[in-house]
Design a protein around this motif. Structure first.
Motif, PDB file in Angstrom:
ATOM      1  N   ALA A  86       9.451  -9.881  -7.321  1.00  0.00           N
ATOM      2  CA  ALA A  86       9.619  -9.140  -8.189  1.00  0.00           C
ATOM      3  C   ALA A  86       9.404  -7.474  -8.312  1.00  0.00           C
ATOM      4  O   ALA A  86       8.730  -7.304  -7.185  1.00  0.00           O
ATOM      5  N   ARG A  87      10.138  -6.928  -9.056  1.00  0.00           N
ATOM      6  CA  ARG A  87      10.208  -5.417  -8.947  1.00  0.00           C
ATOM      7  C   ARG A  87       8.771  -5.731  -9.066  1.00  0.00           C
ATOM      8  O   ARG A  87       8.297  -5.724 -10.018  1.00  0.00           O
ATOM      9  N   ALA A  88       8.084  -4.105  -8.505  1.00  0.00           N
ATOM     10  CA  ALA A  88       6.857  -4.116  -9.035  1.00  0.00           C
ATOM     11  C   ALA A  88       6.658  -3.038 -10.294  1.00  0.00           C
ATOM     12  O   ALA A  88       7.639  -2.395 -11.174  1.00  0.00           O
ATOM     13  N   GLY A  89       6.080  -3.457 -11.130  1.00  0.00           N
ATOM     14  CA  GLY A  89       5.965  -2.866 -12.266  1.00  0.00           C
ATOM     15  C   GLY A  89       6.304  -3.990 -13.128  1.00  0.00           C
ATOM     16  O   GLY A  89       5.837  -3.690 -14.461  1.00  0.00           O
ATOM     17  N   ASP A  90       7.060  -5.100 -13.004  1.00  0.00           N
ATOM     18  CA  ASP A  90       7.526  -5.739 -13.860  1.00  0.00           C
ATOM     19  C   ASP A  90       6.622  -6.504 -14.159  1.00  0.00           C
ATOM     20  O   ASP A  90       6.991  -7.873 -13.468  1.00  0.00           O
ATOM     21  N   ALA A  91       5.801  -7.142 -14.903  1.00  0.00           N
ATOM     22  CA  ALA A  91       5.293  -8.389 -15.504  1.00  0.00           C
ATOM     23  C   ALA A  91       6.361  -9.414 -15.951  1.00  0.00           C
ATOM     24  O   ALA A  91       5.771 -10.190 -16.138  1.00  0.00           O
ATOM     25  N   SER A  92       7.046  -9.315 -16.252  1.00  0.00           N
ATOM     26  CA  SER A  92       8.146 -10.072 -16.916  1.00  0.00           C
ATOM     27  C   SER A  92       8.666 -11.004 -15.898  1.00  0.00           C
ATOM     28  O   SER A  92       9.659 -11.541 -16.095  1.00  0.00           O
ATOM     29  N   ALA A  93       9.307 -10.546 -14.880  1.00  0.00           N
ATOM     30  CA  ALA A  93       9.784 -10.872 -14.146  1.00  0.00           C
ATOM     31  C   ALA A  93       9.256 -12.325 -12.677  1.00  0.00           C
ATOM     32  O   ALA A  93      10.091 -13.335 -12.999  1.00  0.00           O
TER      33      ALA A  93
END
Length: 154
Positions: free
Chosen positions: A143-150
């Motif tokens: 998951a991309r850093a800082g992406d809580a929806s991933a």
């Protein structure tokens, strides 16, 4: 909990198991060669490793490109292992119906096919869902850093 639900992680069983299987087969080839090699090392290298390995890699890539499931890959590799056993039989007079050698061929080809599958799937996940995932090596994504929806949470 999130790492258990993330199939793209570098510690995924779908990535660790084929690497471990290839390492175990390499050790078996050194310690107990008759487990893998029936007639000669040259026919094993030519048919199983070069021809069968290349076909398994491409099979894994093809199933992933079609967004097929991993179970489709298992079915195709069973057929491929049978074809490789037939090549050993037809070209080098090995035993056609040898369960031991069929299982070893299947494990070898399945490991290579799974790595081919993961190689393409990583590229697909990072290209198709680039806003959500980024590459984490050649066979994994995260998951991309800082992406809580991933990563889904409960």
């Amino acid at each position: 909990m999130d790492s258990v639900r993330n199939p793209g992680r570098a510690s995924s069983p779908m990535l660790v198991a084929p690497i471990a299987a290839l390492a175990a087969l390499a050790c078996a080839l050194v310690v107990w060669p008759s487990l893998l090699v029936e007639t000669s090392a040259a026919d094993f290298i030519l048919v199983s490793l070069i021809l069968g390995g290349a076909a398994a890699w491409r099979t894994g890539q093809a199933v992933a490109r079609g967004w097929g499931s991993f179970w489709h890959l298992v079915a195709y590799v069973i057929l491929l292992a049978g074809a490789v056993r037939f090549c050993h039989f037809a070209l080098f007079e090995d035993t056609l119906f040898s369960l031991q050698h069929f299982v070893m061929e299947f494990v070898l080809l399945m490991a290579v096919a799974t790595l081919g599958f993961r190689f393409v799937r990583r590229r697909q996940m990072t290209a198709q869902y680039g806003w959500m995932f980024e590459a984490d090596g050649r066979f994994a994504w995260r998951a991309r850093a800082g992406d809580a929806s991933a990563v889904p949470s409960d």
